[in-house]
Design a protein around this motif. Structure first.
Motif, PDB file in Angstrom:
ATOM      1  N   VAL A 259      30.259  59.625  39.458  1.00 13.66           N
ATOM      2  CA  VAL A 259      29.745  59.875  38.100  1.00 13.66           C
ATOM      3  C   VAL A 259      29.856  58.605  37.257  1.00 13.66           C
ATOM      4  O   VAL A 259      30.866  57.904  37.295  1.00 13.66           O
ATOM      5  N   ASN A 260      28.777  58.327  36.528  1.00 16.67           N
ATOM      6  CA  ASN A 260      28.745  57.252  35.532  1.00 16.67           C
ATOM      7  C   ASN A 260      29.224  57.866  34.212  1.00 16.67           C
ATOM      8  O   ASN A 260      28.709  58.888  33.768  1.00 16.67           O
ATOM      9  N   LEU A 261      30.224  57.242  33.621  1.00 17.47           N
ATOM     10  CA  LEU A 261      30.848  57.779  32.411  1.00 17.47           C
ATOM     11  C   LEU A 261      30.383  56.964  31.202  1.00 17.47           C
ATOM     12  O   LEU A 261      30.599  55.750  31.152  1.00 17.47           O
ATOM     13  N   LYS A 262      29.735  57.661  30.260  1.00 20.72           N
ATOM     14  CA  LYS A 262      29.340  56.996  29.008  1.00 20.72           C
ATOM     15  C   LYS A 262      29.762  57.899  27.857  1.00 20.72           C
ATOM     16  O   LYS A 262      29.268  59.023  27.749  1.00 20.72           O
ATOM     17  N   PRO A 263      30.640  57.409  26.996  1.00 26.40           N
ATOM     18  CA  PRO A 263      31.126  58.269  25.907  1.00 26.40           C
ATOM     19  C   PRO A 263      29.997  58.765  24.999  1.00 26.40           C
ATOM     20  O   PRO A 263      30.015  59.917  24.551  1.00 26.40           O
ATOM     21  N   GLY A 264      29.015  57.918  24.730  1.00 27.13           N
ATOM     22  CA  GLY A 264      27.920  58.335  23.850  1.00 27.13           C
ATOM     23  C   GLY A 264      27.138  59.505  24.430  1.00 27.13           C
ATOM     24  O   GLY A 264      26.789  60.451  23.726  1.00 27.13           O
ATOM     25  N   ARG A 265      26.893  59.454  25.715  1.00 27.16           N
ATOM     26  CA  ARG A 265      26.077  60.491  26.363  1.00 27.16           C
ATOM     27  C   ARG A 265      26.750  61.855  26.352  1.00 27.16           C
ATOM     28  O   ARG A 265      26.084  62.882  26.392  1.00 27.16           O
TER      29      ARG A 265
END
Ligand code: NPG
Length: 375
Positions: A259-265
């Motif tokens: 999993v790619n983790l992006k706080p904004g998403r």
């Protein structure tokens, strides 16, 4: 804590070079930055939304509107135990995770700065430096692509991610493999393929890629499941993972194994940590993505990347890899690693003169000056 005043700035920052992906062409970085004033002190936040709604439905002007009209009225003047309560206060509003995350980030920065606590420690960091990876956009020729990969490797990046789309996949990726040998290499399609392209994607399987990221549309978990069954290359999801719940669903269905983790998403740092934890519980490694952030957003991403299950190199670089001008002095990458900030809060100093210089729109919400003390 109590939010008293907000400066909401829309900035336009020049890019070093245009950045093209299947999710559109970025010519510059049209970005929202907020400075909040609370009863505890000030804090800064950055919104991951791009100038146009081509990566997700959010975009800078839309985020500015939703922050002013729908999010700030739910936060201004309200007593919060801490930034962890921001998500709950904003729950009545649907969607707009990047706009929410930006306000949560600023309040968290203010809260942690007041306590003298670095964000990394607050989130549960276990590393003081993190591995960096370079993301390389779609290019107009294989020659230009090879040059870009060569530049990234020379700079010391520990892995390379190539953007792909139908018509720009097997040939360029193979060319990079042939030229540079067994470098850590992965690809990202930003949802550009359809289920019918399964055979085409399967042809990438022999190239020993670390992963294929988001080949299909964000709501097409089924296509990801089918591809994952057919390939030995791991499938990674980005756009599809909108919450910890979405992560659990995708993992249990077999749609991804990274999993790619992006706080904004996902709507903020606390939800991002929950995504991290859910993945860890399922034995699914994560890595931190990038959204062409300024040094502010990047510094916070470095803190997240120091969590225990962030075991793969992220799209982490100093902002100067993409931005010709930044709001902070860029950290220095050594041996393909960046230090995790240790200062209180996000841990960097925003250069307010540079912020003003690049501001194209400014909204101030709340009293201009705090009310004078009563005699
Ligand atoms: O290092 O910030 C960076 C760029 C990383 O490629 C990157 N981000 O899909 O993850 C992505 C992607 C992106 C960037 C997508 C810009 C759309 C626009």
């Amino acid at each position: 804590m109590r939010l008293e005043r907000v400066e909401l700035r829309r900035l336009r920052l020049p890019l070093v070079a245009p950045f093209r992906t299947a999710a559109g062409l970025q010519r510059d970085r049209d970005v929202l930055v907020v400075k909040v004033t609370t009863d505890l002190g000030e804090g800064w936040g950055e919104c991951a939304a791009l100038g146009e709604p081509t990566y997700t439905s959010e975009y800078t002007e839309g985020a500015r509107h939703v922050i002013r009209r729908h999010l700030l009225p739910r936060l201004l003047g309200r007593e919060l135990q801490g930034a962890e309560e921001v998500a709950e206060a904003l729950r009545p509003v649907r969607g707009h995770p990047m706009a929410r995350a930006c306000l949560e980030m600023a309040l968290l920065d203010a809260e942690l700065r007041a306590r003298g606590e670095p964000l990394a420690r607050h989130l549960g960091a276990v590393r003081s430096a993190v591995d960096c990876g370079a993301a390389i956009g779609l290019k107009d020729s294989i020659g230009h692509l090879l040059e870009a990969v060569e530049g990234a490797l020379a700079a010391g990046y520990r892995r390379v991610k190539l953007k792909i789309e139908p018509g720009w996949d097997l040939e360029p990726v193979q060319a990079v493999r042939e030229r540079f040998g067994p470098i850590p290499l992965q690809v990202d399609a930003n949802g550009a393929y359809e289920l019918g392209d399964l055979g085409r994607l399967a042809r990438l399987d022999h190239l020993d890629l670390l992963m294929i990221e988001q080949p299909f549309a964000e709501d097409d978990l089924r296509a990801h499941v089918e591809l994952a069954r057919r390939l030995r290359t791991p499938i990674c999801l980005d756009e599809s993972i909108t919450s910890a719940r979405a992560a659990a669903t995708a993992i249990v269905l077999g749609a991804c194994s990274i999993v790619n983790l992006k706080p904004g998403r996902v709507g903020g740092y606390f939800e991002a940590r929950r995504v991290h934890d859910v993945c860890q519980a399922h034995g699914v490694p994560v890595w931190v993505g990038g959204m062409l952030e300024t040094g502010l957003g990047r510094a916070a991403n470095l803190a997240l990347a120091a969590l225990p299950n962030c075991v793969l190199p992220g799209d982490l670089s100093a902002a100067d890899r993409h931005l010709a001008q930044d709001l902070t002095d860029p950290p220095v990458m050594r041996d393909g690693r960046l230090p995790v900030p240790t200062g209180a809060g996000i841990g960097i100093t925003v250069d307010e003169e540079r912020v003003s210089e690049f501001t194209v729109e400014l909204d101030v919400v709340g009293p201009e000056r705090p009310a004078p003390p009563r005699p």
